[in-house]
Every structure is written in structure tokens, then in C-alpha cells.
Design an enzyme around this catalytic site. Structure first.
Site, PDB file in Angstrom:
ATOM      1  N   CYS A  45     -24.224 -24.793 -11.298  1.00  0.00           N
ATOM      2  CA  CYS A  45     -24.788 -23.291 -11.384  1.00  0.00           C
ATOM      3  C   CYS A  45     -25.917 -23.314 -11.020  1.00  0.00           C
ATOM      4  O   CYS A  45     -26.939 -24.537 -11.584  1.00  0.00           O
ATOM      5  CB  CYS A  45     -24.371 -22.613 -12.702  1.00  0.00           C
ATOM      6  SG  CYS A  45     -25.233 -21.446 -12.974  1.00  0.00           S
ATOM      7  N   SER A  46     -26.296 -23.174  -9.617  1.00  0.00           N
ATOM      8  CA  SER A  46     -27.938 -23.056  -9.265  1.00  0.00           C
ATOM      9  C   SER A  46     -29.283 -23.453 -10.473  1.00  0.00           C
ATOM     10  O   SER A  46     -28.499 -22.306 -10.908  1.00  0.00           O
ATOM     11  CB  SER A  46     -28.083 -22.656  -7.771  1.00  0.00           C
ATOM     12  OG  SER A  46     -27.250 -23.004  -6.603  1.00  0.00           O
TER      13      SER A  46
END
Length: 186
Positions: A45-46
Site C-alpha cells: 500500500c503506497s
């Protein structure tokens, strides 16, 4: 590039969409940290600051139809659904079925967002296009022309290309400042 009010809209949409509910329990305690978090299956998840930059560069508008390539946790899918509003829609595609299942649960209360398993060997969702905007959350060294073809004539795509954040249209490319690291596009 988006104007000041658009940047404020992105920050507000992110604030209204807590990352915690899109993460596996093992990393939820780190949800507020500005770093990429492992969500399983070689995906992340960035980090929030990167998502903020990408979405500002993408310049989403109410009513846009959006494709989220590498939707992973579904967090950016949900943020973009807020930005395009009830007249817009966001379709997320992800190769890993367990991630699609998890993000579908997290997105169940977002009526204008949908996630599905990507077709192996096919980038994007040509059957569902064209799209006003495409966000690619995986790195590549070459501009994927098959995704450019899924854009509307005045559409735009943001992706990490050769370590840089690029906004591509049918007319050309614009490069954002800085360098970015992402998992590879498959």
C-alpha cells in the site's frame, strides 16, 4: 497540473478515507506512517505522500471514469471514488485474487467503486473503457501503449515510469519532480 483547490480536494479526500481499514491487521498499527506497507503477495500500500502526489498529478474531476491498475488494498480506489463523486466511477484491477477479495470488503460502502481480478497477460480493462483517467501503481520502464489506448481522447494516465512519476496523454508526457520506487508492473 491540478490547481490549488484540486490539491486541497485530494488532501481532504485522503483525510476522509483512513488507510487503516484497507490494510491487513498485521500492519494497521503503522497506517499513519508515511511509508509503503506490505499487504501480502509481494504488494504494498503506497506511502501517503506518494499517493497525494500521484492523485494531484492525475487531476481527477467529478464525473470521471477511472481505472486503477494494481489496486492492491483498494485504498487509492476509495480515495479516487470520493474525488470523482457519485456521477463518476472507479474500477480497480489487481492480479492477486485474495487482495481483490479483501479490498472488495473494504469498499463495500463505496457505491461508485468496484474491484476485480485482472486478466493475466492483459493490462487494464479494455472491455470496460475508455477511461478519463488511469492510475498505475506499479513501476515500468516503458510506457504501456495498451493502457494509453484505453484513455478517452482527452484522458490522462499517471504512472511510475523509469523511476519518475509521469502523466501521459495521447499527446505526450509530463514528468513530475523526484524519483519513486514501486513494485514492478506484471
Amino acid at each position: 497540473m491540478a490547481g490549488r483547490s484540486d490539491r486541497d480536494a485530494v488532501a481532504r479526500a485522503m483525510d476522509a478515507t483512513p488507510r487503516t481499514q484497507f490494510l491487513p491487521p498485521s500492519v494497521r498499527r503503522s497506517a499513519d506512517e508515511d511509508r509503503a506497507l506490505q499487504i501480502g503477495f509481494g504488494s504494498t500500500c503506497s506511502q501517503p505522500s506518494t499517493v497525494l502526489s500521484m492523485l494531484r498529478f492525475l487531476d481527477l474531476q467529478p464525473g470521471h471514469r477511472v481505472l486503477d491498475v494494481g489496486s492492491g488494498s483498494g485504498w487509492t480506489t476509495a480515495i479516487m471514488a470520493r474525488l470523482v463523486g457519485p456521477d463518476g466511477s472507479v474500477l480497480g484491477v489487481e492480479l492477486e485474487a485474495p487482495l481483490v477479495e479483501r479490498s472488495a470488503v473494504a469498499l463495500r460502502d463505496v457505491p461508485n467503486a468496484e474491484v476485480r481480478v485482472a486478466t493475466k497477460g492483459q493490462l487494464g480493462a479494455p472491455d470496460a473503457g475508455p477511461f478519463d483517467r488511469i492510475l498505475v501503481s506499479a513501476a515500468t520502464s516503458k510506457l504501456p501503449e495498451s493502457l494509453v489506448e484505453q484513455l478517452t481522447p482527452d484522458g490522462a494516465m499517471v504512472l511510475p515510469l523509469a523511476g519518475r512519476l509521469v502523466r501521459a496523454t495521447r499527446e505526450g508526457k509530463e514528468v513530475a519532480p523526484g524519483y519513486y520506487a514501486f513494485v514492478p508492473l506484471r
